[in-house]
Design a protein around this motif. Structure first.
Motif, PDB file in Angstrom:
ATOM      1  N   LEU A 141      -0.619  10.550  -6.017  1.00  0.00           N
ATOM      2  CA  LEU A 141      -1.702  10.230  -5.085  1.00  0.00           C
ATOM      3  C   LEU A 141      -3.020  10.843  -5.540  1.00  0.00           C
ATOM      4  CD1 LEU A 141      -2.597   8.941  -2.448  1.00  0.00           C
ATOM      5  CD2 LEU A 141      -1.841  11.001  -1.246  1.00  0.00           C
ATOM      6  N   THR A 164     -10.096   2.412   4.286  1.00  0.00           N
ATOM      7  CA  THR A 164     -10.962   1.778   3.279  1.00  0.00           C
ATOM      8  C   THR A 164     -11.993   0.980   4.075  1.00  0.00           C
ATOM      9  OG1 THR A 164      -9.407  -0.082   3.118  1.00  0.00           O
ATOM     10  CG2 THR A 164      -9.197   1.669   1.480  1.00  0.00           C
ATOM     11  N   ARG A 173      -5.743  -0.998  -6.119  1.00  0.00           N
ATOM     12  CA  ARG A 173      -5.995  -0.174  -7.309  1.00  0.00           C
ATOM     13  C   ARG A 173      -5.212  -0.703  -8.515  1.00  0.00           C
ATOM     14  NH1 ARG A 173      -8.321   4.832  -5.879  1.00  0.00           N
ATOM     15  NH2 ARG A 173      -8.078   5.417  -3.678  1.00  0.00           N
ATOM     16  N   ALA A 216      -4.790   8.921  -8.111  1.00  0.00           N
ATOM     17  CA  ALA A 216      -5.453   7.726  -7.591  1.00  0.00           C
ATOM     18  C   ALA A 216      -6.765   8.053  -6.913  1.00  0.00           C
ATOM     19  CB  ALA A 216      -4.523   6.999  -6.612  1.00  0.00           C
ATOM     20  N   VAL A 217      -6.746   8.985  -5.973  1.00  0.00           N
ATOM     21  CA  VAL A 217      -7.938   9.212  -5.153  1.00  0.00           C
ATOM     22  C   VAL A 217      -9.064   9.864  -5.940  1.00  0.00           C
ATOM     23  CG1 VAL A 217      -6.581   9.336  -3.042  1.00  0.00           C
ATOM     24  CG2 VAL A 217      -7.109  11.450  -4.270  1.00  0.00           C
ATOM     25  N   SER A 255      -4.401  -2.096   0.138  1.00  0.00           N
ATOM     26  CA  SER A 255      -4.706  -0.671   0.008  1.00  0.00           C
ATOM     27  C   SER A 255      -4.476  -0.200  -1.433  1.00  0.00           C
ATOM     28  CB  SER A 255      -3.861   0.112   1.013  1.00  0.00           C
ATOM     29  OG  SER A 255      -4.333   1.429   1.163  1.00  0.00           O
ATOM     30  N   TYR A 256      -3.501   0.699  -1.661  1.00  0.00           N
ATOM     31  CA  TYR A 256      -3.241   1.199  -3.016  1.00  0.00           C
ATOM     32  C   TYR A 256      -2.942   0.046  -3.976  1.00  0.00           C
ATOM     33  CZ  TYR A 256      -1.306   4.086  -6.766  1.00  0.00           C
ATOM     34  OH  TYR A 256      -1.074   4.689  -7.977  1.00  0.00           O
ATOM     35  N   PRO A 270      -2.717   4.777 -11.260  1.00  0.00           N
ATOM     36  CA  PRO A 270      -2.771   3.328 -11.043  1.00  0.00           C
ATOM     37  C   PRO A 270      -2.654   2.535 -12.343  1.00  0.00           C
ATOM     38  CG  PRO A 270      -4.381   4.419  -9.657  1.00  0.00           C
ATOM     39  CD  PRO A 270      -3.819   5.476 -10.564  1.00  0.00           C
ATOM     40  N   ALA A 318      -8.038  -0.374  -1.721  1.00  0.00           N
ATOM     41  CA  ALA A 318      -8.612   0.908  -2.119  1.00  0.00           C
ATOM     42  C   ALA A 318      -9.206   0.796  -3.520  1.00  0.00           C
ATOM     43  CB  ALA A 318      -7.539   1.991  -2.076  1.00  0.00           C
ATOM     44  N   ASP A 320      -0.469  11.418   4.287  1.00  0.00           N
ATOM     45  CA  ASP A 320       0.195  10.822   3.124  1.00  0.00           C
ATOM     46  C   ASP A 320       0.532  11.892   2.093  1.00  0.00           C
ATOM     47  OD1 ASP A 320       0.208   8.224   4.035  1.00  0.00           O
ATOM     48  OD2 ASP A 320      -1.684   7.687   3.077  1.00  0.00           O
ATOM     49  N   GLY A 351       0.810  -1.216   0.000  1.00  0.00           N
ATOM     50  CA  GLY A 351       0.000   0.000   0.000  1.00  0.00           C
ATOM     51  C   GLY A 351       0.839   1.259   0.000  1.00  0.00           C
ATOM     52  N   TRP A 352       0.141   2.387  -0.090  1.00  0.00           N
ATOM     53  CA  TRP A 352       0.801   3.701  -0.129  1.00  0.00           C
ATOM     54  C   TRP A 352       1.589   3.926   1.165  1.00  0.00           C
ATOM     55  CZ3 TRP A 352       0.953   7.073  -4.171  1.00  0.00           C
ATOM     56  CH2 TRP A 352       1.513   8.332  -3.908  1.00  0.00           C
TER      57      TRP A 352
END
Length: 260
Positions: free
Chosen positions: A185, A215, A97, A188-189, A93-94, A68, A125, A173, A27-28
């Motif tokens: 980031l 998440t 993705r 991604a979000v 997490s990331y 991603p 995520a 983050d 993950g991130w």
């Protein structure tokens, strides 16, 4: 070991020598090191590839922000270069993705150079939360304040005000990241991957913390419903790092799912 594609370099560790591979995405803010014990548990049956995503661990930052999908393309190329015909994925997490975008690439291209056998998603995520009225008001206030502080007179009086305003709103983050990784980031979000869930064609196991505040468990339930072949294991009282909260359960589930 390292691999470079399109100017992006990824460092990775390799465990075992099985014919089938398992690739684990962290993950991130982490590195592949958090999954060293997972790799040890699987290496008797598989070749386990544990990369550090670009910008983390031993992997240098990319020359430009990565989405991603960019990470997915990089790892598709790496797996093809390593020559594996059958691959499974684990993503935290990331990392989830990245896995969703690999399945999107499979659908768009009509196939990949390898078959995806299994997927294990750990507090993954990809579901963009719906904005509540309070969140929308906060967002509009932030944007209005940023515009005001960006005006030349305000910049002259308060030259660092815009950066301070961004830091005040940004997550830990985001605030800790370099400029390239901040933009990575954001890419991604701002992307909702829920439409990709039905493209996940491999059997999928969701392993989730009951009290995950990054998440939430509601995300897992959406994934369980929309991924065609998915099951969910919930860690009672577990956090966003559910695999660390109950390692005994995690390794039992891991061994069962991967038939070790």
């Amino acid at each position: 070991m390292t691999y470079t594609s399109n100017g992006r370099t990824v460092a990775y560790k390799r465990f075992g020598d099985g014919a089938d591979a398992v690739v684990i995405f962290h993950g991130w803010g982490c590195s592949g090191e958090v999954f060293a014990k997972t790799a040890e548990a699987l290496k008797g049956n598989y070749t386990v590839i544990v990369p550090d995503l670009c910008g983390f661990g031993a992997s240098p930052e990319p020359p430009a922000p990565m989405s991603p999908g960019d990470y997915a393309d990089l790892f598709i190329n790496l797996i093809a270069a390593l020559g594996f015909a059958r691959v499974s994925f684990i993503g935290h997490s990331y990392g989830g993705r990245v896995i969703f975008k690999i399945f999107e690439a499979q659908a768009v291209r009509g196939g990949l150079p390898f078959e995806i056998r299994r997927v294990m998603l750990l507090d993954a995520a990809g579901i963009k939360p719906k904005k509540t009225p309070a969140m929308l008001i906060s967002l509009y206030a932030y944007k209005a304040g940023r515009r005001l502080l960006s005006l030349p007179p305000m910049q002259k009086l308060f030259p660092n005000a815009v950066d301070a305003w961004r830091r005040k709103r940004g997550s830990d983050d985001y605030n800790r990241a370099s400029e390239i990784m901040k933009k990575t980031l954001v890419l991604a979000v701002n992307e909702d991957l829920r439409p990709l869930l039905r493209k996940v064609t491999a059997p999928t196991l969701l392993f989730w913390g009951e009290k995950d505040d990054a998440t939430p468990l509601s995300d897992a339930k959406i994934m369980e419903k929309e991924i065609p072949d998915a099951g969910l294991v919930v860690v009672k009282g577990g956090s966003h790092f559910s695999f660390n909260d109950d390692p005994a359960l995690y390794f039992r589930v891991l061994a069962s799912f991967f038939e070790c």
